[in-house]
Design an enzyme around this catalytic site. Structure first.
Site, PDB file in Angstrom:
ATOM      1  N   THR A   1       0.824  -1.208   0.000  1.00  0.00           N
ATOM      2  CA  THR A   1       0.000   0.000   0.000  1.00  0.00           C
ATOM      3  C   THR A   1       0.862   1.264   0.000  1.00  0.00           C
ATOM      4  O   THR A   1       1.954   1.263   0.556  1.00  0.00           O
ATOM      5  CB  THR A   1      -0.872  -0.047   1.277  1.00  0.00           C
ATOM      6  OG1 THR A   1      -1.830  -1.067   1.105  1.00  0.00           O
ATOM      7  CG2 THR A   1      -1.549   1.254   1.604  1.00  0.00           C
TER       8      THR A   1
ATOM      9  N   ARG B   1     -14.893  -5.899   0.640  1.00  0.00           N
ATOM     10  CA  ARG B   1     -14.208  -5.515   1.886  1.00  0.00           C
ATOM     11  C   ARG B   1     -13.533  -4.156   1.689  1.00  0.00           C
ATOM     12  O   ARG B   1     -12.890  -3.912   0.678  1.00  0.00           O
ATOM     13  CB  ARG B   1     -13.168  -6.583   2.250  1.00  0.00           C
ATOM     14  CG  ARG B   1     -12.349  -6.272   3.506  1.00  0.00           C
ATOM     15  CD  ARG B   1     -11.032  -5.625   3.153  1.00  0.00           C
ATOM     16  NE  ARG B   1     -10.172  -5.442   4.326  1.00  0.00           N
ATOM     17  CZ  ARG B   1      -9.019  -4.787   4.298  1.00  0.00           C
ATOM     18  NH1 ARG B   1      -8.576  -4.291   3.160  1.00  0.00           N
ATOM     19  NH2 ARG B   1      -8.312  -4.639   5.374  1.00  0.00           N
TER      20      ARG B   1
END
Ligand code: ASP
Length: 314
Positions: free
Chosen positions: A174, A202
């Protein structure tokens, strides 16, 4: 806030980062971070705003298949690419975010368009894609965002029956960017493909202001990475900012104590970068490593994978 030196930090994800022990892989991450920091430095030095600079740096990290965001994003258990991103302007406490959006090459730019539009803060899935079309942003073929490494990573995760943090697999993570500009304004951006093998639909902490991203000129700009559920439950980024506001801590003290709280209260797994209102930089993680780089007060460009360990609470 007075004018002065700028500061800039970026990260490329937290986790075990075993791949960083491989010299060639580590070199590639550092080179990627260095190049983006240098481009960010030029922009801030010529007076670009923090908000524009974090959008630029985050979009470049999204474009680099080394990282788990947009191109090269982690895959859901069905093999799809669902992207989360957010951007926040600390001058106006304005935010824009997207979650579970598909077929977008630069979700942070879509988040910025939502911020500028001003009507909403967070758009998800088809609604976010429809807004992108309205803004004239091209949809891309999802296949163009998928790398062979991500498919292999998903196969491994499915074989083990586990949802994994990107960096606990041999591939980077990320991304995020935080900045303080010469005018004293702060901004933050975070973008991710989430966790490998996650359930479709999600959503983690990355697109949620106060959890995986936050910016307020009065306190700090923060971007987090790690198990998103932990950062949602601890409202991590706002917790850190509140320590600055209410306890008068600097970025390093606030980040350290927020991570201690995350670790001790819920066994939280992850880290963050933060720049406070005075431009002081801090990085820390409860994981073994976190890829990050920084320029503090216009000083030298530095990158690292091992921020100072989180000391146990006194
Ligand atoms: N925080 C991200 C998420 O939970 C994952 C990461 O930071 O690698 O979606």
């Amino acid at each position: 806030m007075t004018s002065g030196a700028f500061s800039l930090m970026i990260h490329g994800g937290a986790g075990e980062l075993r791949e960083a022990q491989d010299a060639a892989a580590a070199e590639a991450y550092h080179a990627a971070l260095q190049g983006i920091l240098e481009a960010g430095r030029e922009r801030l030095a010529r007076g670009e705003r923090a908000l524009d600079t974090v959008e630029y740096c985050a979009a470049r990290l999204e474009d680099d298949a080394l990282f788990n965001a947009a191109t090269g994003a982690a895959l859901t258990r069905e093999g799809s690419v669902e992207l989360d991103a957010a951007i926040m302007d600390g001058a106006a406490l304005a935010a824009g975010a997207v979650a579970a959006v598909r077929g977008i090459a630069n979700p942070v730019r879509l988040a910025r368009a939502i911020l500028e539009d001003g009507e909403h803060v967070l758009l998800v899935a088809d609604g976010a894609a429809a807004f992108a079309r309205e803004m004239g942003m091209a949809q891309v073929d999802e296949e163009s965002l998928i790398t062979p490494q991500r498919r292999e990573q998903l196969e491994r995760a499915l074989r083990r029956g586990r949802v994994t943090l990107d960096h606990d697999e041999p591939a980077p993570g990320t991304i995020g960017a935080v900045a303080r500009d010469r005018y004293g304004h702060l901004a933050a951006a975070t973008s991710t493909g989430g966790m490998t093998g996650q359930r479709p639909g999600r959503v983690g902490d990355s697109p949620i202001p106060g959890a995986g991203v936050y910016a307020d000129d009065a306190t700090a700009a923060i971007s987090a990475t790690g198990h998103g559920e932990d950062f949602l439950r601890s409202v991590f980024a706002k917790d850190l900012a509140d320590r600055i506001r209410h306890l008068g801590l600097d970025a390093r003290e606030a980040l350290t104590t927020s991570l201690q709280h995350l670790h001790e209260r819920i066994g939280g797994y992850g880290g963050a970068i933060a720049i406070d209102h005075a431009g002081r930089c801090a990085a820390g993680t409860t994981t073994p490593r976190m890829l990050h780089g920084w320029i503090e007060h216009g000083g030298p460009t530095r990158t690292g994978v091992e921020p100072p360990p989180v000391p146990p609470a006194p």
